[in-house]
Design an enzyme around this catalytic site. Structure first.
Site, PDB file in Angstrom:
ATOM      1  N   ALA A 123       0.826  -1.212   0.000  1.00  0.00           N
ATOM      2  CA  ALA A 123       0.000   0.000   0.000  1.00  0.00           C
ATOM      3  C   ALA A 123       0.863   1.265   0.000  1.00  0.00           C
ATOM      4  O   ALA A 123       2.094   1.206   0.031  1.00  0.00           O
ATOM      5  CB  ALA A 123      -0.930  -0.015   1.206  1.00  0.00           C
ATOM      6  N   HIS A 124       0.184   2.414  -0.005  1.00  0.00           N
ATOM      7  CA  HIS A 124       0.884   3.688  -0.144  1.00  0.00           C
ATOM      8  C   HIS A 124       1.785   4.007   1.045  1.00  0.00           C
ATOM      9  O   HIS A 124       1.504   3.674   2.185  1.00  0.00           O
ATOM     10  CB  HIS A 124      -0.099   4.841  -0.399  1.00  0.00           C
ATOM     11  CG  HIS A 124      -1.188   4.988   0.608  1.00  0.00           C
ATOM     12  ND1 HIS A 124      -2.419   5.493   0.289  1.00  0.00           N
ATOM     13  CD2 HIS A 124      -1.258   4.682   1.927  1.00  0.00           C
ATOM     14  CE1 HIS A 124      -3.177   5.517   1.363  1.00  0.00           C
ATOM     15  NE2 HIS A 124      -2.501   5.029   2.372  1.00  0.00           N
TER      16      HIS A 124
END
Length: 359
Positions: A252-253
Site C-alpha cells: 500500500a501507499h
C-alpha cells in the site's frame, strides 16, 4: 523576455495547448509519415530508414522497427543503438522519450508522456491567462536505460525512469512518475505506482484523496506476477535494493520495504508501514497500517501483525506472537476438547460434593 511557444512549454513541464496550430502541424507531419512507414514492405530497408530519419529525433545504428508504428511527434524521441521494436510500437512523445542501447520491445509496447486533467470539466476546457477557453495538458519525459527488454503489451506512463538491464514481462504497467533502478525484473501483470487506497468519509459516501507521490524501486528488485505497489499520498513508496516479492503481493501507499527483504505470495502490507532489512514473509501474511518492523524478522505463513515488532525474531499466528509461544499455544489448542470434557466432569463432581455436604 519572449513568451514561450507551446513546444517550449512542453519541455518546461508546464501546461500547454495540444491544439496549438504549430503543434498540430508537427503531429500531422509525423502521423502521415507513420502511415508511409506502415505501408512499406519489410525488405524495403532504404525506404524505411529514410522515413524513420524524418520521424525520430535520433535513431542509433543497427536498429530495426517491425511496424506498424505510431509516433506522436517523433522528433522528441531518441533511441540508442541496436534497438528492436516489434509490431505496434506506440510512443506518444509530447515530452522527451529516451531509450538506451540494446533494448528489445515486444509487440504492442506503449510509452506515453502527456498527463490530462483528472476532472472532466478541466478535460473539456480551461481558461488561460488571457481569458481564452482552451484544452490544456502537460507532459513528463520518459527515460529508459540500456539493455532493457519489454514483453508484449507493456505500458509505461509519463515521468517514468527505468534503469539499465531491466526486464518488464508482458502486460506490466508502470504508472506516472515511477523510478526503477538497474537490474530489476517485473513479472507479468504487475502494476507499479497505481493510486493508493485513500478515501475520506463524506456523509454517506467516500471522497477520493489525491495520491500525489510515486513509487521508487531500487536496484536488483524482483516483482512477482500480478503484484501491485501503490504510489504514496505524498513522498514515495520505497522498495529498497535487493527486495524480492512473489506473485499477488499488495504493497500500500507510503510503505518502505528494507533491503533484501523477501515476501511469498499473497502478502498484504497496509499503508505507511516501515519494514526493516533482511525480513522474511511467508504466504498470506498481513500487516496493519502505520507499524514499524525491525531488521531480520521472520513471519510464518498467515501471520497477522497489528503492532510494532522491535527486535529480530520469528512470529506466527493472528495476532502474531513469538513462534515458540505460538507452538506451545497450538499444543494446548489441540488438547482443548479433552480439557473441556475434563472440566465438565470436574464441575459435575463439584456439584455432587456440594449436595452431599449440604445434606
Amino acid at each position: 523576455m519572449c513568451p514561450m511557444n507551446e513546444e517550449e512549454k512542453i519541455m518546461a513541464g508546464i501546461l500547454f495547448c495540444p491544439g496549438d496550430p504549430m503543434l498540430r502541424a508537427m503531429k500531422l507531419k509525423t502521423h502521415n509519415l507513420n502511415v508511409d512507414y506502415n505501408g512499406t514492405h519489410e525488405d524495403e530497408t532504404e525506404k524505411r530508414a529514410a522515413i524513420l530519419s524524418e520521424i525520430i529525433g535520433e535513431f542509433g545504428e543497427g536498429g530495426f522497427i517491425q511496424g506498424p508504428i505510431a509516433f506522436h511527434y517523433g522528433k522528441h524521441t531518441k533511441i540508442g543503438k541496436r534497438f528492436f521494436g516489434n509490431f505496434n510500437l506506440t510512443i506518444q512523445d509530447d515530452a522527451e522519450v529516451t531509450i538506451g542501447d540494446n533494448c528489445n520491445f515486444g509487440p504492442n509496447v506503449t510509452i506515453v508522456t502527456p498527463i490530462h486533467p483528472m476532472l472532466p470539466d478541466e478535460r473539456r476546457e480551461m481558461m488561460n491567462a488571457d481569458g481564452e477557453k482552451k484544452r490544456f495538458c502537460y507532459a513528463k519525459p520518459v527515460h529508459i536505460g540500456n539493455d532493457c527488454w519489454f514483453g508484449a503489451s507493456v505500458t509505461v506512463c509519463p515521468g517514468v525512469t527505468i534503469g539499465d538491464n531491466c526486464i518488464l514481462c508482458p502486460h506490466t504497467t508502470i504508472y506516472n512518475g515511477c523510478k526503477i533502478g538497474n537490474n530489476c525484473i517485473l513479472h507479468a501483470g504487475s502494476v507499479i505506482d497505481s493510486d493508493g487506497f485513500g478515501f475520506a468519509p463524506e456523509g454517506e459516501n467516500y471522497k477520493k484523496i489525491p495520491q500525489l507521490g510515486n513509487v521508487i524501486l531500487e536496484d536488483n528488485v524482483e516483482i512477482g506476477a500480478n503484484t501491485t505497489i501503490d504510489r504514496a499520498v505524498m513522498g514515495s513508496t520505497i522498495i529498497r535494493r535487493g527486495v524480492k516479492l512473489d506473485n499477488l503481493v499488495q504493497i500500500a501507499h507510503n510503505v518502505e520495504v528494507g533491503e533484501n527483504t523477501v515476501m511469498a505470495a499473497q502478502v498484504g502490507i497496509a499503508g505507511s508501514v516501515k519494514i526493516g532489512s533482511h525480513c522474511m514473509f511467508g504466504g498470506q501474511v498481513g500487516l496493519a497500517g502505520h507499524i514499524h518492523i525491525a531488521d531480520g524478522v521472520v513471519f510464518g505463513a498467515q501471520s497477522g501483525v497489528i503492532s510494532d515488532i522491535k527486535e529480530a525474531k520469528t512470529v506466527l499466528g493472528a495476532p502474531a506472537i513469538d513462534a515458540k509461544n505460538f507452538m506451545r499455544s497450538s499444543a494446548v489448542f489441540n488438547r482443548l476438547p479433552d480439557m473441556y470434557r475434563t472440566l465438565g466432569q470436574l464441575q459435575r463432581e463439584i456439584e455432587q460434593l456440594k449436595k452431599e455436604i449440604n445434606k
